[in-house]
Design a protein around this motif. Structure first.
Motif, PDB file in Angstrom:
ATOM      1  N   CYS A 299     -22.789 -16.104  -3.134  1.00  0.00           N
ATOM      2  CA  CYS A 299     -22.624 -14.503  -3.360  1.00  0.00           C
ATOM      3  C   CYS A 299     -21.307 -14.365  -4.009  1.00  0.00           C
ATOM      4  O   CYS A 299     -20.719 -13.112  -4.036  1.00  0.00           O
TER       5      CYS A 299
ATOM      6  N   LYS B  34     -26.189 -14.173  -5.651  1.00  0.00           N
ATOM      7  CA  LYS B  34     -27.041 -14.574  -5.020  1.00  0.00           C
ATOM      8  C   LYS B  34     -26.934 -14.548  -3.404  1.00  0.00           C
ATOM      9  O   LYS B  34     -25.554 -14.752  -2.867  1.00  0.00           O
TER      10      LYS B  34
ATOM     11  N   CYS C 216     -26.559 -17.272   2.601  1.00  0.00           N
ATOM     12  CA  CYS C 216     -26.197 -17.258   4.070  1.00  0.00           C
ATOM     13  C   CYS C 216     -25.653 -16.211   4.851  1.00  0.00           C
ATOM     14  O   CYS C 216     -25.869 -16.109   6.064  1.00  0.00           O
TER      15      CYS C 216
HETATM   16  S1  FES Z   1     -24.261 -15.741   0.694  1.00  0.00           S
HETATM   17 FE1  FES Z   1     -23.281 -17.527   1.504  1.00  0.00          FE
HETATM   18  S2  FES Z   1     -21.313 -17.006   1.151  1.00  0.00           S
HETATM   19 FE2  FES Z   1     -22.170 -15.277   1.059  1.00  0.00          FE
END
Ligand code: FES
Ligand code: FES
Lengths: 713, 155
Positions: free
Chosen positions: B46, B35, B38
């Motif tokens: 992710c 996913k 951020c």
């Molecule tokens: S999307 Fe948040 S750390 Fe990668």
């Protein structure tokens, strides 16, 4: 809000093309459901049974983590006597039949899903069961009264006959809908109240649960939007040559709320947006700053506002007693759901399909249709799982949905619009910033004789279609909830409100007005207890006589936390209790300071939320509420400088981390009352309990959130 | 053209080498369990494994994963991974669920390193994974439970 849903009736049933049965409440029209490939005993509006016995429950709520798919499936399955292992669910399409029984639109909010939908779902299950029994009795030529149901089958014990629901589905669909089907007495419940694993857990663990950000369509483009730096900004001049030069960038379009870069994937869209040069007209919001707003609010707090609640003569009480005064402040807050806002749109010449984690289907659907320039009947909104909502995905303005549809209009291809985390934090809709001025008068015995509370902040409701329902005589009920309806028995009370007009978009945020009023009321009460040398528990107990449910959770949390025993060395306990969303929650936090910063070791909660459908869900929601509220009290603030939001990602809009999470003990008061809210009521009492504990630890009173290091030293 | 091995399968993708691995997984390979939260290594949503290390795929250019073994939640089939999924299900950890695959990928590295992680080990390993729903109590419980399951399936 109270809902009368007990007398809802089933109005019609009809055989579907597939030989199924449709059950609906006051149904204008059947939702358009594609014909299933296998004959099914009927879809709709809330239950569908396949020929193989599989039961599909149709969920008219957003699943944003609160476990509603499981709870509503449980109550339906209970009355259906379904085989729980054969239960599945799907999200409802947009249709009036799925409207919230209290608000009249399809939506999820106000911690009302269980309260509003338990009875309708029970009835949906009971009617389906009754029809299956009739079908079986007729097939066997036996009296219905001699038939029994269990585990997804009808049985006739005397003859030993048995038929699964799937086998009976087609016959049941041809029967008329019975009226006045009795519901099971609680004593016969097998599912309701029993800890039941969530139906959505496996998909979420394996990564197969579909959030809107996971929807893919052939030929789909990804859109990122450059939003104006202020809330009143518009693009004046766009230089997009560099953006368009990025390989993969397809188009750049101004959609009013921002400038969208369309590309073949997130990364080229991001690179294109980084290279976009926009000159913005900043508008009136360009001068906004949190510091100036604080000063302005402080001044307003010194003047009388619109009266929200008045009892007795508070001025006389304040003139006569010993008086305590304090100002409390809380900032704007972002919802920051873990899945940033996004929306997938497939807009064609005469149709539009949308995938969104919507909490507000009726509103979003209508707004999308208007933006697409299509009649509502041509627009289909698919509700996906929500990677968190907290109110952000229930916007009367449907901001991100409309933005996505406008982009799709320009794109001439299916579009997935994604807000980056920074967009999600900066592009608006916040819990309002609030200022509270409180004063209390006490007599020599420590009794509170007067209480005055002046509240300053923006209205969430003003200018929305909810205004007629929720603003009375100029008072937005969500601005003063938890304050104007003060639970404590105080003879002279005045609560007044200054509703400010600030060009910052605001929205309900998990627990809405209670998120600020409980902090003020429960902190200030603690101040009074300290000033009059009373035990905070004893003072509350005295003021809550006759409020049995509040007292019940207060006593339970106090007992379970060991309130009457000294806290372990270096730690202190803080207490708060608050009613909201028709439920009652008390919290005791055990706190120490580690390198000058609060460390919460243990949270003890007691809740009375009426009858519990799924106890595991109640516990989970309160555990989550503790962490969510601690994040807020310790770290969260959206601040403005020169009209621009200063925060940009999780480094400066920080979330609580695992190592900061306390152990949480949840104690549920057994109850046979109507089920009430659980998603929000855990949040309000946590911040004051924390600050009350810190006062005991440091002797310093925290009157402004989030907590700052200098407030503790 | 960049070649990587994803979940045991060799794949070739034609993307800008600076593209973060996250978007290659999601958009080119349709592995949607990883996913975006951020895009700045701030949340852990992710998290995937690259050559056995937990990495934030939102900031790792795909070129840096070239020729390496990438494992996503869909390919987390090792015994401790299965134990984690089972423990997560037993404890009903997820609320909204969005962060959970990243949580599990981080926890999988911990279990590979420690058969019986302490609370302090869990604190140290999981601090980079945000859960906005604050399911942390159950995440901790599920890691302990998974460790027990992986050690011998104690019930
Ligand atoms: S999307 Fe948040 S750390 Fe990668
Ligand atoms: S379960 Fe919602 S963010 Fe973790």
């Amino acid at each position: 809000m109270t809902l009368d849903v007990s007398r809802r009736e089933f109005l019609r049933v009809s055989a579907t093309a597939a030989g199924g049965m449709l059950i609906a409440f006051r149904v204008p029209a059947a939702p358009a459901t594609p014909t299933p490939p296998e004959p099914e005993f009927a879809p709709n509006a809330f239950v569908r049974i396949a020929a193989d016995g599989r039961v599909t429950v149709i969920i008219n709520k957003a699943e944003m983590g609160q476990g509603i798919c499981t709870s509503l499936s449980m109550v339906l399955a209970e009355e259906l006597d379904a085989d729980w292992s054969r239960i599945g669910f799907e999200f409802a399409p947009v249709d009036p039949v799925y409207a919230h029984p209290g608000f009249g639109i399809q939506m999820t909010g106000g911690s009302t899903s269980t309260m509003g939908m338990t009875e309708p779902m029970r009835q949906a299950g009971a009617v389906a069961r009754a029809m299956l029994v009739t079908a079986a009795a007729r097939r066997w030529g036996v009296p219905e009264a001699d038939c029994a149901t269990a585990g997804g089958a009808v049985a006739h014990p005397r003859s030993g006959r048995r038929a699964g629901y799937g086998e009976l589905a087609a016959a049941a669909a041809r029967l008329p809908v019975p009226d006045g089907v009795p519901l099971k007495p609680a004593a016969q419940w097998k599912l309701i109240g029993r800890p039941t694993p969530r139906l959505d857990t496996r998909a979420k663990v394996e990564g197969s649960a579909v959030f809107s950000i996971d929807v893919n369509l052939p030929g789909m483009l990804t859109a990122l939007v450059a939003h104006p730096p202020t809330f009143t900004g518009r693009a004046r001049r766009i230089r997009d040559a560099a953006a368009r030069a990025v390989p993969g960038v397809v188009d750049v379009v101004d959609v009013g709320s921002g400038v969208a870069v369309l590309a073949k994937g997130f990364w080229p869209a991001k690179l294109g947006r980084d290279r976009l040069e926009v000159e913005w007209d900043l508008g009136e919001a360009a001068t906004l700053s949190s510091e100036a707003l604080r000063q302005h609010y402080r001044e307003l707090a010194g003047r009388p506002g619109l009266v929200a609640h008045k009892a007795g003569d508070v001025d006389a009480a304040l003139a006569a007693g010993r008086v305590l005064r304090a100002d409390y402040e809380v900032p704007y807050l972002a919802h920051a759901p873990m899945e940033p806002l996004n929306c997938v749109v497939d807009l064609r010449a005469d149709s539009c399909e949308i995938w969104a984690g919507s909490q507000f289907q009726t509103v979003d659907h209508a707004a999308a249709a208007a933006a697409a320039g299509l009649p509502g009947a041509k627009v289909k909104l698919h509700t996906t799982f929500l990677g968190g909502g907290f109110g952000r995905r229930a916007n009367p303005a449907s901001d991100y949905i409309v933005e996505a549809v406008k982009i799709a209009k320009a794109a001439k291809a299916p579009v997935k619009m994604i807000w980056t985390r920074t967009d999600d934090l900066r592009a608006g809709y916040y819990r309002p910033m609030w200022h509270s001025r409180v004063a209390a008068a006490c007599d020599e015995a420590g009794a509170i004789t007067g209480w005055r509370h002046t509240i300053v902040g923006q209205s969430i409701i003003a200018g929305t279609p909810f205004e007629p329902m929720m603003i009375k005589d100029g008072i937005d009920s969500t601005s003063v909830e938890g304050a104007a309806d003060l639970a404590y028995a105080i003879p002279n009370v005045l609560v007044d409100l200054h509703t400010t007009k600030v060009p910052v978009p605001t929205l309900w945020w998990r627990s809405v007005g209670h998120s600020h009023t409980a902090f003020v009321v429960e902190s200030f009460l603690d101040e009074i207890a300290a000033a009059t040398r009373q035990d905070p528990l004893a003072l509350r107990r005295r003021l809550l006589q006759g409020k049995d449910r509040l007292l019940g959770v207060l006593e339970l949390a106090a007992a379970k936390s060991g309130w009457s025993t000294p806290a372990p060395a270096g730690r202190a306990r803080g207490l708060a209790v608050h009613p909201s969303f028709n439920s009652f929650v008390a919290v005791v936090l055990e706190v120490s300071l580690e390198r000058g910063w609060p460390r919460v070791h243990r949270a003890t909660l007691a809740v009375d939320c009426g009858r519990t459908i799924n106890p595991g869900t109640v516990t989970a929601q309160l555990e989550g509420a503790v962490g969510f509220a601690l994040s807020t009290a310790l770290y969260s603030a959206i601040t403005l400088a020169d009209g621009q939001v200063e925060q940009s990602n999780f480094h400066d809009y920080r979330m609580l981390r695992l190592h900061e999470m306390p152990a949480v003990d949840v104690h549920v008061v057994p109850s046979e009352a109507q089920p009430t809210g659980i998603g929000e009521p855990g949040v309000p009492p946590v911040a004051p309990a924390l600050c009350n504990a810190l006062f005991r630890l440091t002797g310093r009173r925290i009157r402004r959130l989030p907590i700052r290091r200098e407030d503790l030293a | 053209m960049i070649t990587l091995e994803v979940n045991g399968r060799s794949v070739v993708v034609d993307v800008d080498p600076g593209t973060p691995l996250l978007w290659v997984l999601r958009e080119n390979l349709q592995l949607m369990g990883t996913k975006y939260g951020c895009g700045a290594a701030q949340c852990g949503s992710c998290t995937v494994h690259v050559d056995g290390n937990a990495v934030r795929s939102c900031v790792l250019p795909v070129s840096a994963a070239a020729g390496k073994k990438v494992t996503t939640i869909e390919g987390l089939t090792e015994p401790s991974g299965a134990a984690l999924k089972q423990a997560w299900i037993e404890l009903d950890v997820p609320q909204c669920g969005y962060c959970q695959t990243g949580q599990i990928m981080s926890a999988a590295i911990l279990l590979r390193q420690k058969r019986q992680p302490s609370d302090a080990d869990i604190d140290a390993c999981m601090g980079g994974n945000v859960c906005r729903c604050a399911t942390y109590v159950r995440i901790r419980g599920a890691i302990h439970r998974a460790a027990a399951l992986a050690r011998g399936g104690a019930r």
